[in-house]
Design a protein around this motif. Structure first.
Motif, short mmCIF file in Angstrom:
data_model
loop_
_atom_site.label_atom_id
_atom_site.label_comp_id
_atom_site.label_asym_id
_atom_site.label_seq_id
_atom_site.Cartn_x
_atom_site.Cartn_y
_atom_site.Cartn_z
N THR A 1 18.13 -20.94 9.77
CA THR A 1 17.55 -22.04 9.01
C THR A 1 16.88 -23.00 10.00
OG1 THR A 1 19.26 -21.88 7.32
CG2 THR A 1 18.03 -23.94 7.42
N PHE A 2 15.70 -23.49 9.64
CA PHE A 2 14.95 -24.39 10.52
C PHE A 2 14.77 -25.76 9.87
CE2 PHE A 2 13.21 -20.10 11.49
CZ PHE A 2 13.75 -19.98 12.76
N GLY A 3 14.46 -26.74 10.71
CA GLY A 3 14.21 -28.07 10.20
C GLY A 3 13.48 -28.93 11.20
N SER B 1 15.89 -24.56 15.05
CA SER B 1 16.97 -24.10 14.20
C SER B 1 17.96 -25.23 13.94
CB SER B 1 17.70 -22.93 14.87
OG SER B 1 18.57 -23.40 15.88
N THR B 2 18.65 -25.15 12.82
CA THR B 2 19.62 -26.19 12.50
C THR B 2 20.93 -25.98 13.26
OG1 THR B 2 20.14 -24.97 10.47
CG2 THR B 2 18.66 -26.86 10.28
N ALA B 3 20.85 -25.23 14.36
CA ALA B 3 21.98 -25.22 15.29
C ALA B 3 22.16 -26.60 15.90
CB ALA B 3 21.73 -24.19 16.40
N PHE B 4 21.13 -27.49 15.75
CA PHE B 4 21.31 -28.87 16.20
C PHE B 4 22.09 -29.68 15.16
CE2 PHE B 4 16.61 -28.83 14.87
CZ PHE B 4 16.87 -29.16 13.54
N GLY B 5 22.68 -28.99 14.19
CA GLY B 5 23.43 -29.64 13.13
C GLY B 5 24.49 -30.63 13.57
#
Length: 320
Positions: free
Chosen positions: A122-124, A202-206
């Motif tokens: 998922t990207f953002g 990527s929403t790995a920066f969540g």
């Protein structure tokens, strides 16, 4: 040699050959190459998967990292590896795009044997929490007001978030400063520290969003994220774009059907374990399983699709 000794030696040789034939083909550890930095969201989830797969395959799965070049550096490893089942790699969407934008020695269709599709990223778009920008439109307004001065980071040249950003800018005739990073963690730190003004990735920066250091302006999927249901998608904001990045595992060209089946079955069992699903959830990902035949078809379709995208954006390489 007497007849009795000859027969005994022959029998021993046959027995040794039979024992060798019955040995598991994965007598050595399997190396799983990841084209991302250690410690990132994909790296962490793949390490959980590798540990689980080790139990199902009966041999250790070792994770090795080759970050850089937009997530394509595992491809030369696959191209040069023996098709014996001991070398596999993650296949991100960028490997299907890169050959259309630059001349490469490897080909993602010719040089690989697809094994299994696992999930999708998922990207953002994010900005620092203290940024004055509270929407994607405000970011574009700032870029328009300051042509070529607004810095926006991505997780690498030619990655899906970078291509989406280029398309959005092209639609509006805007210019900006692109700052590529090797992974989401580096991007997040750069935005939070004010080194760049915004980022797509990527929403790995969540975790940075959850702890209040970053503000998530939009996600790029077809539907809103379950993790941040209050955040709109680009599509619903009227930008007409939805982008995800399915990924899976592949081996070298020439991997036998038997090896594909063994590796697929081991990783299929591993991906269904709760620990892997829980780790994916931390990176805002969900399972997106495809078996070998369906994944191979998806790879061919992705290769053709990316060719059309880069041609539309004017990113296609020139010449042969």
């Amino acid at each position: 040699m007497t007849r009795r000794r000859f027969l005994a030696a022959a029998a021993a040789s046959v027995g040794l050959g039979s024992a060798r034939a019955q040995e598991p083909f994965l007598a050595r550890p399997v190396t799983l190459w990841l084209p991302w930095p250690a410690g990132g969201g994909t790296d962490l989830s793949m390490r959980v998967l590798a540990e689980a797969a080790s139990h199902h395959l009966g041999t250790r799965v070792i994770v090795e990292n080759r970050p850089g070049a937009g997530g394509t550096l595992a491809m030369p490893v696959l191209q040069q590896a023996a098709p014996d089942g001991h070398t596999i790699a993650q296949m991100p969407q960028t490997v299907f795009r890169a050959p259309h934008t630059q001349k490469l020695l490897w080909d993602p269709i010719r040089d690989t044997t697809p094994i299994i599709q696992l999930s999708g990223t998922t990207f953002g778009m994010v900005v620092a929490t203290d940024s004055p920008w509270r929407s994607v439109e405000e970011v574009f307004a700032a870029v328009k007001a300051r042509p070529g001065q607004v810095s926006i980071a991505s997780n690498g040249v030619g990655t899906t978030p970078h291509v989406v950003l280029e398309e959005l800018m092209l639609q509006r005739g805007l210019s900006y400063i692109h700052v590529p990073y090797k992974g989401a963690a580096e991007q997040a730190l750069a935005v939070a520290a004010g080194q760049v003004m915004a980022a797509v990735g990527s929403t790995a920066f969540g975790p940075f969003v959850d702890n209040g250091k970053l503000r998530l302006l939009a996600t790029f999927g077809e539907q809103r994220s379950r993790r941040w249901p209050q955040v709109p998608t680009l599509k619903e904001l009227g930008y007409g774009i939805a982008a995800s990045s399915p990924y899976g595992l592949a081996g070298p060209r020439g991997l036998s059907p038997q090896l594909v089946t063994t590796l697929h079955d081991g990783f299929r069992a591993a991906m269904l374990e709760p620990a892997f699903a829980a780790e994916l959830a931390r990176s805002d990902q969900e399972l997106a399983y495809l078996g070998p035949a369906d994944y191979a078809q998806a790879c061919r379709e992705a290769f053709a699709y990316e060719k059309r995208v880069v041609e539309r954006l004017g990113l296609a390489r020139q010449g042969g």
